[in-house]
Design an enzyme around this catalytic site. Structure first.
Site, mmCIF file in Angstrom:
data_model
loop_
_atom_site.group_PDB
_atom_site.id
_atom_site.type_symbol
_atom_site.label_atom_id
_atom_site.label_comp_id
_atom_site.label_asym_id
_atom_site.label_seq_id
_atom_site.Cartn_x
_atom_site.Cartn_y
_atom_site.Cartn_z
ATOM 1 N N ILE A 86 0.901 -1.159 0.000
ATOM 2 C CA ILE A 86 0.000 0.000 0.000
ATOM 3 C C ILE A 86 0.942 1.211 0.000
ATOM 4 O O ILE A 86 1.892 1.269 0.786
ATOM 5 C CB ILE A 86 -0.946 -0.002 1.233
ATOM 6 C CG1 ILE A 86 -1.825 1.244 1.280
ATOM 7 C CG2 ILE A 86 -0.192 -0.161 2.539
ATOM 8 C CD1 ILE A 86 -2.900 1.188 2.398
ATOM 9 N N SER A 87 0.707 2.152 -0.905
ATOM 10 C CA SER A 87 1.648 3.265 -1.076
ATOM 11 C C SER A 87 1.687 4.170 0.158
ATOM 12 O O SER A 87 0.717 4.253 0.919
ATOM 13 C CB SER A 87 1.262 4.094 -2.305
ATOM 14 O OG SER A 87 1.197 3.272 -3.446
#
Ligand code: SAM
Length: 217
Positions: A64-65
């Protein structure tokens, strides 16, 4: 949504300390980041790190960025409420949620079906009804629903895929990391009167875009 006050504090801390502090100004983007419960898009063991200033594993070798990266890429799209957006790399579905709050419809493609299914389940639970999902190679875009006002690619490509340029609407904006499999530069591609303009913005690190117009498996 009813939730512990603690999470709202965490989000405010994230927005002030990581996102406003680094220059993101778009109030709609900031409000979306204040609103989406990021801790619900990571495994329970990472819940208390969800609002920290780094990416986290979501399994299958993917991430997940980092919150700031989500915010800055979203701001670059300059979304309006009537826009249609193509997202390549659904991942956890967190970025999808932010986009879905800011535009009319999000078309989201993920090559790993296990991730897509988990993201869809979470987004359905939260009541997002303006998202269409596909498992497949996003480097080819989703021609059936093109053109798109915004295209966001959250994986690193060797070059800007032609298919995505073709599927960008007039005055559309495409945000994509371009470079090697390990380091990239964030690129902003725009289309004006049929002409393509490309700007290199800053260095970044994403997992590889794997596909026909990306890296080989
Ligand atoms: N935006 C996501 C989030 O908030 O969780 C993070 C995405 S993660 C950095 C990149 C994702 O791109 C991975 O889930 C990976 O499987 C996916 N991906 C890589 N190549 C792809 C392709 N050709 N088509 C669609 N998805 C791809």
């Amino acid at each position: 949504m009813i939730e512990a006050k603690e999470w709202r504090h965490e989000r405010e801390r994230m927005v002030k300390g990581q996102i406003i502090a680094r220059g993101v100004k778009d109030e709609r983007v900031l409000d979306a980041m204040r609103c989406v419960p990021r801790h619900l898009f990571v495994d329970k063991i990472y819940e208390h790190q969800a609002y920290n200033d780094y990416p986290l594993s979501v399994g299958h070798g993917q991430t997940i960025s980092q919150p700031y990266m989500v915010a800055v890429m979203t701001e670059l799209l300059e979304l309006k409420s009537g826009d249609t957006v193509l997202e390549i790399g659904t991942g956890s579905g967190y970025q999808t949620a932010i986009l879905a709050l800011l535009c009319k419809m999000v078309y989201s493609i993920e090559r790993l079906s296990a991730l897509k299914e988990r993201a869809r389940e979470q987004l359905d639970k939260l009541g997002f009804s303006n998202v269409a999902y596909m498992t497949g190679d996003g480097s080819l875009g989703w021609p059936q629903y093109s053109p798109f006002d915004g295209i966001i690619v959250t994986a690193g490509a060797p070059e800007v895929p032609n298919a995505l340029i073709e599927q960008l609407a007039e005055k559309g904006r495409l945000v994509i990391p371009v470079g090697t499999e390990f380091f990239q530069t964030l690129n902003l591609v725009t289309k004006q009167k049929g002409r393509i303009f490309r700007k290199e913005l800053f260095e970044c690190t994403f997992v590889p875009l794997v596909g026909k117009q990306g890296w080989k498996e």
